[in-house]
Enzyme design. Structure first.
Site, short mmCIF file in Angstrom:
data_model
loop_
_atom_site.label_atom_id
_atom_site.label_comp_id
_atom_site.label_asym_id
_atom_site.label_seq_id
_atom_site.Cartn_x
_atom_site.Cartn_y
_atom_site.Cartn_z
N GLU A 36 -68.97 53.85 24.51
CA GLU A 36 -69.17 54.01 23.06
C GLU A 36 -67.87 54.43 22.37
O GLU A 36 -67.18 55.34 22.85
CB GLU A 36 -70.25 55.07 22.81
CG GLU A 36 -71.22 54.70 21.72
CD GLU A 36 -72.05 53.48 22.08
OE1 GLU A 36 -71.78 52.40 21.52
OE2 GLU A 36 -72.96 53.60 22.91
N THR A 38 -65.21 52.97 22.33
CA THR A 38 -64.04 52.53 23.09
C THR A 38 -63.54 51.17 22.63
O THR A 38 -62.39 50.81 22.86
CB THR A 38 -64.36 52.44 24.59
OG1 THR A 38 -65.58 51.71 24.76
CG2 THR A 38 -64.54 53.83 25.19
N ASP A 39 -64.40 50.41 21.94
CA ASP A 39 -64.03 49.02 21.63
C ASP A 39 -62.86 48.94 20.67
O ASP A 39 -61.91 48.18 20.88
CB ASP A 39 -65.23 48.21 21.15
CG ASP A 39 -65.92 48.78 19.92
OD1 ASP A 39 -65.68 49.96 19.57
OD2 ASP A 39 -66.72 48.04 19.30
N ALA A 133 -80.58 51.40 13.65
CA ALA A 133 -81.03 52.05 14.89
C ALA A 133 -79.97 52.04 15.98
O ALA A 133 -80.21 52.51 17.08
CB ALA A 133 -82.30 51.36 15.41
N SER A 137 -78.03 45.34 14.40
CA SER A 137 -78.68 44.34 13.56
C SER A 137 -77.64 43.51 12.82
O SER A 137 -77.87 42.32 12.54
CB SER A 137 -79.63 45.01 12.57
OG SER A 137 -78.94 45.96 11.77
N ASP A 182 -70.03 44.42 19.60
CA ASP A 182 -71.35 43.98 19.20
C ASP A 182 -71.43 42.47 19.08
O ASP A 182 -72.38 41.83 19.54
CB ASP A 182 -71.75 44.62 17.86
CG ASP A 182 -71.82 46.13 17.94
OD1 ASP A 182 -71.81 46.68 19.05
OD2 ASP A 182 -71.89 46.77 16.87
N TYR A 234 -67.90 57.44 10.53
CA TYR A 234 -67.37 56.48 11.49
C TYR A 234 -65.88 56.27 11.27
O TYR A 234 -65.09 56.25 12.22
CB TYR A 234 -68.14 55.16 11.34
CG TYR A 234 -67.90 54.15 12.44
CD1 TYR A 234 -68.81 54.00 13.48
CD2 TYR A 234 -66.77 53.33 12.44
CE1 TYR A 234 -68.60 53.07 14.48
CE2 TYR A 234 -66.55 52.41 13.43
CZ TYR A 234 -67.48 52.26 14.45
OH TYR A 234 -67.26 51.34 15.44
#
Length: 392
Positions: A36, A38-39, A133, A137, A182, A234
């Site tokens: 998480e 890390t991308d 969530a 999405s 994602d 974020y």
């Protein structure tokens, strides 16, 4: 999962136009098993596509307009193809519409295609992927849109390029500073497998998960605490990572390793160091998870999931009490491992559970939320599934 959303997309399209549909496309949400934040640090991730999908039904138009509608929104948003190349980043569309229109914008920009050669379209969306969530999405919308437009407009992009275009839409059109995990998971997903992704090179490896043959279920615990990647928290985490890389004189935190942490701690303030420590240790946990899955199978990854959650809670500080409660209750009731998944500040936790203990774990989580006076969580299982595709 049922395909009610598929029928909903077709029904919505029929309210927009009498034209014969050109087809239907879909793309899945994703669960990130581990890796998480890390991308966007050029690190490693291990997501898998899930059997919850976003569908888009598409019909041709007689004019040079692209119009989008969603089963979850009352407004229909449109733009002319001529205006599309300059619509972003200063567009004021509703956020949901910025995803598909942003994909169209990114595809036109990247391909250099003359918009006068493109046909106008109506696109109608419906989704099984919970919004906010932590199941991406947004990538499901982007993947479905990109797949449809790539086919209809004959742009010839491969799946990795479509993932890049989805990320461009999210970063530059919507304004959410996410990485590419994602979109890659949504485009490249495989049944019963995760995608081990090097976010620097975009090299991938299909990693067999074996949940079904091991009698395991992946339980999603949606806390119903909503989040948005386009908001400030974020961005702050990403800025801290960039600050840490600058202090260390490197391009990204991917270049730091476990044995660099002692030196990094001496050079950084406490908060910046803890942000960096999460990324460095999380990269190592992804590598360890790939090895453990290969050597010992999914029953052996529980401690890695728990360590990942603790790092996100304590070092990256992106968990919330509902997520912590979900993880603690699931593990206390017998889950092999659990962690929050997604960008944080709400969203969902995942728990890897022996099928025989599934109902016990669900009951324990529900009871823990009641005891804590939280709103009721939404609980459901997901399976590793296929990536973006044409359905009809």
């Amino acid at each position: 999962m049922t395909q009610e959303a598929s029928a909903d997309a077709r029904t919505l399209l029929s309210t927009l136009t009498d034209a014969t549909p050109l087809g239907e496309w879909s793309a899945p949400g994703r669960v990130n098993l581990i890796g998480e934040h890390t991308d966007y640090n050029d690190g490693f991730v291990l997501p898998f596509a899930i059997d919850c999908r976003t569908y888009v039904a598409v019909a041709p138009r007689d004019d040079a307009t692209i119009r989008v509608a969603s089963a979850f929104a009352s407004d229909v948003v449109e733009t002319t193809l001529a205006d599309l190349p300059t619509r972003f980043p200063n567009d004021r569309s509703p956020e949901w519409a910025a995803y598909p229109l942003g994909v169209a914008w990114a595809m036109v920009r990247a391909s250099g295609v003359d918009t006068t050669t493109l046909r106008g379209l109506d696109l109608a969306f419906a989704s099984e992927v919970s919004v906010g969530a932590g199941l991406s999405s947004s990538a499901a919308i982007e993947g479905a849109t990109a797949s449809a437009l790539n086919d209809i407009w004959a742009l010839g992009s491969d799946r990795v390029e479509l993932a890049r275009l989805g990320r461009a839409a999210e970063n530059d059109a919507v304004g959410a500073p996410t990485g590419i995990m994602d979109q890659m998971a949504s485009m490249l997903g495989r049944p019963d497998a995760a995608i081990f992704l090097d976010c620097r090179s975009l090299e991938t490896e299909v990693v067999t998960l074996g949940f079904a043959t091991s009698g395991l279920e992946m339980l999603v615990i949606d806390t119903n605490v909503k989040h948005s990647h386009a908001t400030g928290s974020y961005r702050e985490r990403r800025a801290s990572c960039e600050k840490a890389a600058t202090i260390m004189g490197i391009a990204s935190l991917r270049e730091l390793h476990m044995d660099d942490l002692e030196r990094a701690e001496q050079m950084m303030d406490d908060v910046t160091f803890r942000r960096a420590r999460h990324v460095v240790t999380e990269n190592q946990r992804v590598l360890d998870a790939v090895r453990v899955l290969h050597d010992d199978g999914p029953n052996a990854i529980g401690d890695l999931l728990l360590a990942s959650h603790a790092s996100m809670r304590d070092d990256f500080e992106i968990s919330v009490p509902e997520l912590d409660t979900a993880v603690e209750a699931a593990v206390s009731a017998g889950a092999i491992g659990a962690r929050m998944t997604g960008g944080g500040f709400g969203g969902a936790a995942i728990a890897l559970v022996d099928r025989a203990k599934l109902e016990r774990v669900k009951d324990a989580v529900t009871a823990a939320f009641v005891a804590s006076r939280f709103g009721a969580p939404t609980l459901f299982t997901v399976a590793p599934s296929e990536g973006a595709r044409r359905d009809a």
